[in-house]
Design a protein around this motif. Structure first.
Motif, PDB file in Angstrom:
ATOM      1  N   UNK A 142      17.739   8.140 -21.704  1.00 30.89           N
ATOM      2  CA  UNK A 142      17.165   7.523 -20.504  1.00 30.89           C
ATOM      3  C   UNK A 142      17.927   7.893 -19.244  1.00 30.89           C
ATOM      4  N   UNK A 143      19.238   7.994 -19.346  1.00 28.75           N
ATOM      5  CA  UNK A 143      20.072   8.219 -18.165  1.00 28.75           C
ATOM      6  C   UNK A 143      19.808   9.558 -17.503  1.00 28.75           C
ATOM      7  N   UNK A 144      19.128  10.461 -18.177  1.00 25.74           N
ATOM      8  CA  UNK A 144      18.878  11.787 -17.608  1.00 25.74           C
ATOM      9  C   UNK A 144      17.739  11.773 -16.595  1.00 25.74           C
ATOM     10  N   UNK A 145      17.055  10.643 -16.436  1.00 21.20           N
ATOM     11  CA  UNK A 145      15.847  10.582 -15.615  1.00 21.20           C
ATOM     12  C   UNK A 145      16.149  10.346 -14.141  1.00 21.20           C
ATOM     13  N   UNK A 146      15.124  10.584 -13.323  1.00 22.99           N
ATOM     14  CA  UNK A 146      15.216  10.245 -11.899  1.00 22.99           C
ATOM     15  C   UNK A 146      15.170   8.737 -11.711  1.00 22.99           C
ATOM     16  N   UNK A 147      14.311   8.074 -12.481  1.00 21.54           N
ATOM     17  CA  UNK A 147      14.192   6.619 -12.387  1.00 21.54           C
ATOM     18  C   UNK A 147      14.125   6.028 -13.793  1.00 21.54           C
ATOM     19  N   UNK A 148      14.885   4.963 -14.009  1.00 18.44           N
ATOM     20  CA  UNK A 148      14.979   4.304 -15.313  1.00 18.44           C
ATOM     21  C   UNK A 148      14.618   2.840 -15.147  1.00 18.44           C
ATOM     22  N   UNK A 149      13.733   2.358 -16.009  1.00 17.55           N
ATOM     23  CA  UNK A 149      13.306   0.961 -15.946  1.00 17.55           C
ATOM     24  C   UNK A 149      13.450   0.312 -17.324  1.00 17.55           C
ATOM     25  N   UNK A 150      13.808  -0.967 -17.303  1.00 19.81           N
ATOM     26  CA  UNK A 150      13.900  -1.747 -18.529  1.00 19.81           C
ATOM     27  C   UNK A 150      13.060  -2.997 -18.346  1.00 19.81           C
ATOM     28  N   UNK A 151      12.596  -3.574 -19.432  1.00 24.23           N
ATOM     29  CA  UNK A 151      11.806  -4.800 -19.352  1.00 24.23           C
ATOM     30  C   UNK A 151      12.649  -5.938 -18.782  1.00 24.23           C
ATOM     31  N   UNK A 152      12.027  -6.875 -18.066  1.00 26.83           N
ATOM     32  CA  UNK A 152      12.778  -7.982 -17.456  1.00 26.83           C
ATOM     33  C   UNK A 152      13.568  -8.814 -18.460  1.00 26.83           C
ATOM     34  N   UNK A 153      13.116  -8.854 -19.708  1.00 25.41           N
ATOM     35  CA  UNK A 153      13.858  -9.599 -20.727  1.00 25.41           C
ATOM     36  C   UNK A 153      14.625  -8.651 -21.659  1.00 25.41           C
ATOM     37  N   UNK A 154      14.850  -7.420 -21.210  1.00 22.89           N
ATOM     38  CA  UNK A 154      15.533  -6.433 -22.033  1.00 22.89           C
ATOM     39  C   UNK A 154      17.025  -6.363 -21.758  1.00 22.89           C
ATOM     40  N   UNK A 155      17.647  -5.282 -22.238  1.00 23.50           N
ATOM     41  CA  UNK A 155      19.082  -5.111 -22.070  1.00 23.50           C
ATOM     42  C   UNK A 155      19.435  -3.637 -22.236  1.00 23.50           C
ATOM     43  N   UNK A 156      20.630  -3.278 -21.808  1.00 29.03           N
ATOM     44  CA  UNK A 156      21.232  -1.975 -22.095  1.00 29.03           C
ATOM     45  C   UNK A 156      22.519  -2.268 -22.850  1.00 29.03           C
ATOM     46  N   UNK A 157      22.541  -1.895 -24.129  1.00 29.52           N
ATOM     47  CA  UNK A 157      23.690  -2.229 -24.967  1.00 29.52           C
ATOM     48  C   UNK A 157      24.535  -0.984 -25.209  1.00 29.52           C
ATOM     49  N   UNK A 158      25.704  -0.958 -24.588  1.00 30.37           N
ATOM     50  CA  UNK A 158      26.676   0.110 -24.784  1.00 30.37           C
ATOM     51  C   UNK A 158      27.910  -0.490 -25.428  1.00 30.37           C
ATOM     52  N   UNK A 159      28.415   0.158 -26.484  1.00 30.36           N
ATOM     53  CA  UNK A 159      29.501  -0.437 -27.258  1.00 30.36           C
ATOM     54  C   UNK A 159      30.648   0.508 -27.560  1.00 30.36           C
ATOM     55  N   UNK A 160      30.467   1.806 -27.297  1.00 33.99           N
ATOM     56  CA  UNK A 160      31.451   2.770 -27.766  1.00 33.99           C
ATOM     57  C   UNK A 160      31.131   3.177 -29.193  1.00 33.99           C
ATOM     58  N   UNK A 161      32.019   3.941 -29.803  1.00 38.28           N
ATOM     59  CA  UNK A 161      31.785   4.452 -31.155  1.00 38.28           C
ATOM     60  C   UNK A 161      32.731   3.802 -32.161  1.00 38.28           C
ATOM     61  N   UNK A 162      32.278   3.713 -33.388  1.00 37.54           N
ATOM     62  CA  UNK A 162      33.098   3.136 -34.456  1.00 37.54           C
ATOM     63  C   UNK A 162      32.755   3.819 -35.769  1.00 37.54           C
ATOM     64  N   UNK A 163      33.672   3.731 -36.693  1.00 37.16           N
ATOM     65  CA  UNK A 163      33.435   4.247 -38.049  1.00 37.16           C
ATOM     66  C   UNK A 163      34.097   3.300 -39.039  1.00 37.16           C
TER      67      UNK A 163
END
Length: 610
Positions: A156-177
């Protein structure tokens, strides 16, 4: 004047009946003829492609997991809840975006990420490069998601414009194993795993011999995960400069930022600059109708889906006489013939041989997406590539998400080795693992007894404890195998063997790190590797063709019934957390069934692409 005698009644009746039958026959034949003509005309009309709408958007809505090669799923496994994620070919996504960049019929790119189930960072980077080229052509890119997980947001971040639903979220956590460790289970069952290995960091055997992560594995894993997370953040910062400053804080201080947003996750993402606005599904449709134009029925926006578009583009593209042949090696490397999704040593070697003997193929690109496996099968593949080079055809290796251990071994017959910055590679090490099942058999009252002409006669019989002489043979074979591995790398990479040993020992590296250490030649995706192959072959006008094993009639039927495509309505694209956990454990144990190396020696990495 004589008159002919009038036919009798019976004759007249039969004649009338015959004439009626004859007329009916003629009418039936005429109707059949007309039906055939109508069928042919209808088929011809159906075969004629419907013109693509002018100045439309290309819709990319991947439904499933991005893969290099689709595998036919086992119907029984699907019914049991495993192996049920749909698969989308990375090449289709990248090819569609690149074609659309120069296509006057396409004015914008629309991406919807809700059904994207998973992708390695290196695959996401290849799509990002294609999107960047699309934007350089002066065309806009718009993205919407109900929510964005870490994989979806990179796209998504590659776009000119990014939209999320009003009740949505962007979940970033890093990596794990966090591997599952089975030693406790094996101890309870009485199963013993007898291990022979070379490589301080060769951790593949640890889940079967330990109950926790070794210090060496912890060190190596943290190193490449930290490097991968830095790469991910750099990708987002480059694509969305407005989010760069607060990206690290968005993850590390998520509770505090969420509190500042009053618990509103969508508002939290908006304030952090990760999205440009909040839109419901109907608002998103209206937005696209305004930016792209309404469809003919005015209910939606003017667009063409990816599957339709890429099929049309490939049909329209004139065929060149010269080809670059691509052979895909995706999955664990296993001895013998294997289906797609598993790297069968004999299967892939046969495809390479087929490419070598095809006069229209002027160079071969091996696309590797494999953590390794059978040492024997790996050498079968590598040798076939070596013969291809000796035959005068350039060989380029393009590494996907993972090309480690056996995946790295088979790469050591190439003229050039290309890796993505986030590819996991290296893991230069070797091991043997032989189960001893005498314990659980004894608990079941089963005994094994007999005689042999030598201590080696019993071989690798898992029903009996391993004879010390057999163990000695295995350990010496493993040590020789490691010596041969680093010598092979040294020869191919033009490195001193001692220098190879310093970066080997089973340690995993990101592609960017591997480039610094001399383990790969260049950083780039499949597109760059193909261009390098064309340059070496002296080609300017060429086509790319995939050399693949044709599906059997049974597998074609299964593919249709289980629908591996990315366009199925209501398709299952994501497992629940419980399903995913159970499927992971089942797959980890089921992987042991693939171990069929004749010498019980393996070049396998316990690594997952970030």
């Amino acid at each position: 004047m004589d008159r002919k005698a009038r036919p009798g009644v019976v004759r007249r009746v039969f004649s009338a009946v015959w004439r009626a039958i004859d007329r009916f026959r003629q009418l039936s034949l005429n109707l059949l003829f007309l039906a055939v003509v109508a069928f042919l005309v209808a088929g011809w009309l159906a075969a004629r492609p419907t013109p693509l709408p002018a100045e439309a958007a290309l819709l990319i809505a991947p439904n499933g997991q991005l893969v290099e090669q689709r595998s036919v799923r086992n119907p029984l496994s699907v019914l049991q809840g495993g192996d049920g994620i749909h698969q989308v070919l990375l090449r289709d996504v990248v090819d569609a975006i690149r074609a659309a960049a120069g296509d006057a019929r396409i004015k914008a790119l629309v991406i919807e990420t809700d059904s994207l189930a998973g992708a390695g960072l290196s695959k996401l980077q290849e799509i990002a490069a294609a999107v960047a080229d699309f934007r350089k052509a002066g065309k806009k890119v718009y993205v919407h998601g109900k929510n964005f997980n870490q994989v979806q947001y990179h796209l998504a971040a590659q776009a000119d414009e990014v939209f999320v639903s009003p009740d949505g979220y962007v979940f970033l956590s890093g990596f794990a194993r966090y591997p599952t460790y089975f030693k406790g289970l094996f101890d309870q069952a009485g199963v013993k795993m007898q291990i022979f290995r070379v490589g301080t960091y060769k951790s593949f055997v640890e889940p079967y011999t330990r109950s926790d992560m070794s210090p060496e594995d912890r060190e190596a894993t943290r190193d490449y995960l930290d490097a991968a997370w830095r790469t991910y953040q750099a990708d987002i910062a480059a694509a969305r400069p407005k989010a760069a400053a607060g990206l690290a804080r968005y993850v590390s201080e998520a509770p505090a930022l969420l509190a500042e947003a009053g618990g509103d996750t969508a508002r939290m993402a908006l304030k952090a600059g990760l999205v440009d606005g909040l839109k419901t599904a109907d608002e998103w449709r209206d937005f696209l109708k305004e930016r792209v134009g309404a469809s003919d029925d005015a209910r939606g926006y003017k667009h063409v889906d990816m599957a339709t578009y890429i099929s049309r583009v490939r049909d329209e593209t004139p065929q060149a006489s010269d080809h670059i042949g691509i052979v895909v090696a995706q999955g664990a490397i296993v001895d013998g013939e294997q289906p797609s999704g598993v790297v069968g040593g004999d299967t892939v070697a046969g495809l390479i041989r087929q490419a070598r003997e095809d006069k229209s193929i002027k160079a071969v690109v091996l696309r590797v997406d494999s953590p390794g496996g059978s040492a024997t099968a790996s050498e079968v593949i590598r040798r076939e590539l070596e013969l291809t080079r000796k035959a005068g055809k350039p060989v380029i290796v393009s590494m996907g998400s993972v090309a480690a251990s056996g995946g790295y071994w088979i790469s050591m017959a190439a003229d050039e080795v290309w890796a993505g910055p986030a590819t996991l590679t290296g893991s230069i090490g070797i091991f043997a693992m032989v189960p001893d099942l005498s314990g659980p058999m004894g608990k079941l009252g089963l005994a094994v007894d007999g005689v042999g002409t030598s201590a080696l006669a019993s071989g690798l019989d898992p029903r009996r404890p391993l004879d010390p002489q057999v163990a000695s043979v295995l350990q010496q074979s493993i040590e020789f195998g490691y010596k041969r591995f680093i010598e092979l790398v040294g020869k191919n990479r033009r490195m001193d063997v001692a220098a190879v040993d310093q970066v080997a020992q089973g340690r995993v590296w990101l592609g960017s790190q591997a480039k610094e250490k001399g383990l790969v030649d260049k950083l780039g995706g499949l597109d760059e590797a193909v261009k390098a192959a064309a340059t070496r072959a002296g080609l300017k006008d060429y086509d790319v063709s995939y050399v693949e094993k044709p599906l059997s009639p049974r597998d074609q039927l299964l593919a249709k019934l289980l629908d591996n495509g990315e366009d199925t309505e209501g398709a299952k694209t994501r497992l629940s957390p419980v399903e995913a956990t159970l499927a992971r454990i089942r797959n980890e144990l089921a992987g042991l069934a693939l171990w069929n190396d004749p010498g019980a020696t393996y070049l396998h990495c316990l690594c997952e692409a970030p």
